[in-house]
Design a protein around this motif. Structure first.
Motif, PDB file in Angstrom:
ATOM      1  N   PHE A 100       8.222  10.302  -1.535  1.00 42.37           N
ATOM      2  CA  PHE A 100       7.410   9.373  -0.752  1.00 42.37           C
ATOM      3  C   PHE A 100       8.221   8.135  -0.377  1.00 42.37           C
ATOM      4  N   ILE A 101       8.915   7.565  -1.355  1.00 40.45           N
ATOM      5  CA  ILE A 101       9.659   6.323  -1.094  1.00 40.45           C
ATOM      6  C   ILE A 101      10.788   6.564  -0.099  1.00 40.45           C
ATOM      7  N   ALA A 102      11.516   7.664  -0.264  1.00 41.49           N
ATOM      8  CA  ALA A 102      12.600   7.977   0.672  1.00 41.49           C
ATOM      9  C   ALA A 102      12.064   8.133   2.088  1.00 41.49           C
ATOM     10  N   ALA A 103      10.959   8.846   2.221  1.00 40.54           N
ATOM     11  CA  ALA A 103      10.368   9.047   3.551  1.00 40.54           C
ATOM     12  C   ALA A 103       9.927   7.726   4.166  1.00 40.54           C
ATOM     13  N   GLU A 104       9.356   6.846   3.358  1.00 40.24           N
ATOM     14  CA  GLU A 104       8.899   5.551   3.856  1.00 40.24           C
ATOM     15  C   GLU A 104      10.066   4.703   4.358  1.00 40.24           C
ATOM     16  N   LEU A 105      11.156   4.689   3.609  1.00 40.88           N
ATOM     17  CA  LEU A 105      12.305   3.886   4.004  1.00 40.88           C
ATOM     18  C   LEU A 105      12.996   4.447   5.248  1.00 40.88           C
ATOM     19  N   VAL A 106      13.081   5.763   5.332  1.00 40.26           N
ATOM     20  CA  VAL A 106      13.676   6.389   6.522  1.00 40.26           C
ATOM     21  C   VAL A 106      12.807   6.113   7.745  1.00 40.26           C
ATOM     22  N   PRO A 132       8.125  -3.376   0.231  1.00 40.09           N
ATOM     23  CA  PRO A 132       9.591  -3.373   0.273  1.00 40.09           C
ATOM     24  C   PRO A 132      10.173  -2.822   1.569  1.00 40.09           C
ATOM     25  N   ALA A 133       9.472  -1.887   2.220  1.00 42.53           N
ATOM     26  CA  ALA A 133       9.972  -1.351   3.488  1.00 42.53           C
ATOM     27  C   ALA A 133       9.968  -2.439   4.560  1.00 42.53           C
ATOM     28  N   VAL A 134       8.938  -3.266   4.587  1.00 43.51           N
ATOM     29  CA  VAL A 134       8.879  -4.378   5.531  1.00 43.51           C
ATOM     30  C   VAL A 134       9.966  -5.394   5.212  1.00 43.51           C
ATOM     31  N   THR A 135      10.127  -5.708   3.933  1.00 43.26           N
ATOM     32  CA  THR A 135      11.176  -6.651   3.526  1.00 43.26           C
ATOM     33  C   THR A 135      12.556  -6.129   3.906  1.00 43.26           C
ATOM     34  N   MET A 136      12.787  -4.826   3.729  1.00 42.31           N
ATOM     35  CA  MET A 136      14.069  -4.232   4.107  1.00 42.31           C
ATOM     36  C   MET A 136      14.352  -4.453   5.588  1.00 42.31           C
ATOM     37  N   ASN A 154       4.309   2.321   1.773  1.00 43.16           N
ATOM     38  CA  ASN A 154       4.674   1.130   1.006  1.00 43.16           C
ATOM     39  C   ASN A 154       5.209   1.546  -0.368  1.00 43.16           C
ATOM     40  N   PRO A 155       6.512   1.415  -0.611  1.00 46.63           N
ATOM     41  CA  PRO A 155       7.069   1.822  -1.908  1.00 46.63           C
ATOM     42  C   PRO A 155       6.458   1.097  -3.106  1.00 46.63           C
ATOM     43  N   ALA A 156       6.168  -0.185  -2.983  1.00 41.36           N
ATOM     44  CA  ALA A 156       5.584  -0.928  -4.109  1.00 41.36           C
ATOM     45  C   ALA A 156       4.187  -0.420  -4.430  1.00 41.36           C
ATOM     46  N   VAL A 157       3.420  -0.139  -3.399  1.00 45.33           N
ATOM     47  CA  VAL A 157       2.072   0.389  -3.598  1.00 45.33           C
ATOM     48  C   VAL A 157       2.141   1.799  -4.186  1.00 45.33           C
ATOM     49  N   ALA A 158       3.111   2.591  -3.732  1.00 46.10           N
ATOM     50  CA  ALA A 158       3.280   3.938  -4.282  1.00 46.10           C
ATOM     51  C   ALA A 158       3.580   3.881  -5.775  1.00 46.10           C
ATOM     52  N   ILE A 159       4.473   2.991  -6.171  1.00 45.45           N
ATOM     53  CA  ILE A 159       4.810   2.842  -7.595  1.00 45.45           C
ATOM     54  C   ILE A 159       3.574   2.449  -8.385  1.00 45.45           C
ATOM     55  N   ALA A 160       2.817   1.488  -7.873  1.00 43.07           N
ATOM     56  CA  ALA A 160       1.610   1.028  -8.570  1.00 43.07           C
ATOM     57  C   ALA A 160       0.574   2.140  -8.671  1.00 43.07           C
ATOM     58  N   ARG A 161       0.463   2.955  -7.631  1.00 40.79           N
ATOM     59  CA  ARG A 161      -0.523   4.035  -7.623  1.00 40.79           C
ATOM     60  C   ARG A 161      -0.123   5.191  -8.540  1.00 40.79           C
ATOM     61  N   SER A 162       1.134   5.238  -8.931  1.00 39.56           N
ATOM     62  CA  SER A 162       1.549   6.280  -9.885  1.00 39.56           C
ATOM     63  C   SER A 162       1.040   5.981 -11.290  1.00 39.56           C
ATOM     64  N   LEU A 163       0.506   4.779 -11.496  1.00 37.17           N
ATOM     65  CA  LEU A 163       0.027   4.357 -12.814  1.00 37.17           C
ATOM     66  C   LEU A 163      -1.488   4.431 -12.930  1.00 37.17           C
ATOM     67  N   THR A 164      -2.132   5.133 -11.991  1.00 39.38           N
ATOM     68  CA  THR A 164      -3.579   5.311 -12.072  1.00 39.38           C
ATOM     69  C   THR A 164      -3.933   6.772 -11.848  1.00 39.38           C
TER      70      THR A 164
END
Length: 232
Positions: free
Chosen positions: A198-204, A70-74, A174-184
């Motif tokens: 993590f997501i805020a830092a990635e986007l900034v 999502p950061a790349v897409t943004m 990578n926010p999408a990867v971070a979300i997915a990794r929260s489920l393991t």
């Protein structure tokens, strides 16, 4: 990039993110099962991740651009190379694909499909590391696109391989990867409560890279401005 319709592009984004996360999580599980040496386990997690990125960007890049992030897409949305509606579709496909990647990895290793992570990843140094990781990733992509587009798969794969080791966060970027990794709840995991930082830092970090690289990679603007002043 050829002119593929949105459905195919979204499918490519979901598929690519799924394989990326399955590799990150699966190689982490494999590494942890084979050795108790954390450094060796991290190496076993790093190399497959860099390798799969090279493969996925090469085979799916011509379809969707191979964002998987999502950061790349943004960034491409901010550059107006992707319409807002398309960008939203990309992000949703990436998140869905990433979650599917975690489920697939768990299924392959006979683990519970749904398992919230208990691995703590929080604090200023790790947030700074994620900002730096995302900054470097976006800078690599933008400079690569300008100077050596065919090398993008290698550039991104090698950058992530390096960033695993020079960042204290092991470079999610990578926010999408971070979300997915929260489920393991395995080697690659991150507690769901740690996701916002993590997501805020990635986007900034990604936005900062866009700002700097837009200036750094555009000498023609300065030259045009100087020419205009001389003519005036």
């Amino acid at each position: 990039m050829q002119n593929f319709d949105l459905t195919r592009r979204l499918a490519a984004e979901a598929l690519g993110t799924m394989f990326l996360v399955a590799t990150v999580v699966g190689s982490g599980i494999m590494a942890e099962s084979l050795t108790k040496d954390v450094a060796l386990a991290l190496l076993g997690n790093t190399l497959p991740t860099g390798a799969i990125l090279m493969v996925l960007i090469t085979i799916l890049g011509p379809i969707s651009g191979a964002h998987f992030n999502p950061a790349v897409t943004m960034i491409f949305a901010l550059k107006r190379e992707l319409a807002p509606g398309e960008a939203l579709g990309y992000v949703l496909a990436q998140i869905a694909g990433g979650i599917a990647g975690t489920l697939v990895a768990h299924a392959m290793f006979a683990l519970p499909l749904w398992e919230a992570s208990l691995k703590v990843r929080s604090g200023g140094p790790q947030w700074l590391a994620e900002g730096i990781a995302a900054f470097g990733l976006i800078a690599t992509i933008l400079a690569g696109l300008k100077f050596n587009r065919p090398a993008i798969p290698w550039l991104v794969g090698l950058y992530i391989t390096a960033a695993y080791w020079f960042t204290s966060s092991t470079s999610f970027a990578n926010p999408a990867v971070a979300i997915a990794r929260s489920l393991t709840n395995t080697f690659a995991g991150i507690r769901p409560v740690d996701l916002p930082g993590f997501i805020a830092a990635e986007l900034v970090g990604a936005a900062a890279a866009l700002w700097l690289m837009d200036w750094l990679l555009s000498p023609e603007r300065r030259e045009a401005s100087a020419t205009k002043e001389v003519r005036t």
